[in-house]
Design a protein around this motif. Sequence first.
Motif, mmCIF file in Angstrom:
data_model
loop_
_atom_site.group_PDB
_atom_site.id
_atom_site.type_symbol
_atom_site.label_atom_id
_atom_site.label_comp_id
_atom_site.label_asym_id
_atom_site.label_seq_id
_atom_site.Cartn_x
_atom_site.Cartn_y
_atom_site.Cartn_z
ATOM 1 N N LEU A 95 -7.050 7.669 5.336
ATOM 2 C CA LEU A 95 -7.475 6.783 4.114
ATOM 3 C C LEU A 95 -8.078 5.493 4.245
ATOM 4 N N LEU A 123 0.937 -1.109 -0.018
ATOM 5 C CA LEU A 123 0.002 -0.079 -0.124
ATOM 6 C C LEU A 123 0.775 1.372 0.008
ATOM 7 N N THR A 175 -10.563 4.953 -0.511
ATOM 8 C CA THR A 175 -9.361 3.935 -1.100
ATOM 9 C C THR A 175 -10.036 3.902 -2.629
ATOM 10 N N CYS A 235 -3.141 5.322 6.983
ATOM 11 C CA CYS A 235 -3.563 4.325 5.913
ATOM 12 C C CYS A 235 -3.712 2.821 6.493
ATOM 13 N N ASP A 284 -10.991 2.118 3.252
ATOM 14 C CA ASP A 284 -12.342 1.769 2.383
ATOM 15 C C ASP A 284 -13.427 2.436 2.554
#
Length: 282
Positions: free
Chosen positions: A128, A61, A151, A101, A130
């Motif tokens: 950040l 990521l 995301t 994240c 989903d």
Amino acid sequence: MKAVRLALHTNGVTILIDIPLNEWGAAHMRHDVVYNEQILAVAQDPFQNVATVLICPNLLLRTGISHILSGTRFAMVDGLCDDPSNLPALDDTMPVLFMICENRATEELVAMVDTLKTQHPLSRVVVLADAMDPDTVIQLCGAGMDGFCATSMDRHALVKALEIVILGETYIPASIGLALLERARQSRAHHAHDGAGMPVNTPAEALDKLSEREAQILRCLTRGSSNKVIARELGVAEATVKVHIKAILRKVKATNRTQAAIWATGHFDLAQDNVRALAAGE
């Protein structure tokens, strides 16, 4: 009335709207005021790089986000950083962006955002993930979060969102912003309905029931302060703060600290206006 400006992104279009603080809940505006005074002028320079720290233990990521931001003004700071406790050395007189994240419980994210804002009050913090529900967004914004990016966003939209955040605005997706607006509308309708029947405690009655310490803590809640920050500011134990907050929720008939902050934002001001009016009458 003070308001929080939100940037809502939908179908490639970004819309700025203002939500009054008493509807938004906890106000982390204190960070924005300092940011605007000391850093914003530098952040507005399109040729000024923004030191960007990615807090993410996932190497894949990290690599992907680094690739997305390559060629932009968001310059990734070298080194693995998976927790606020091992941050690299940063120049707080220049724009700094933290991107969180990783999937964590809401309480952990709130604590992380609060720590980052405490250690680097002039920074901007973006989460950040989903997905995120409106209640979590409210809690994180109360802790100092400046933006939430999904995301699923396209590369150009993500970069634009980060630009909006670094320019001093708060960014959230349109779906969350609209949900918050609808909740505010329903809340107003509910209070209007309560006013037509047998009302709960009036603002004056509720304020009279609060002790001086409880009133101090309630004011801290309107600023979005965490229990740890409140305890440090008032010189009491964090457990004591929790006990007082439970009493506050009972007295103002709120189910959580966000509702209490919303209630207090308007009613403290109303009480002050009444005092000024009485003084003028004398």
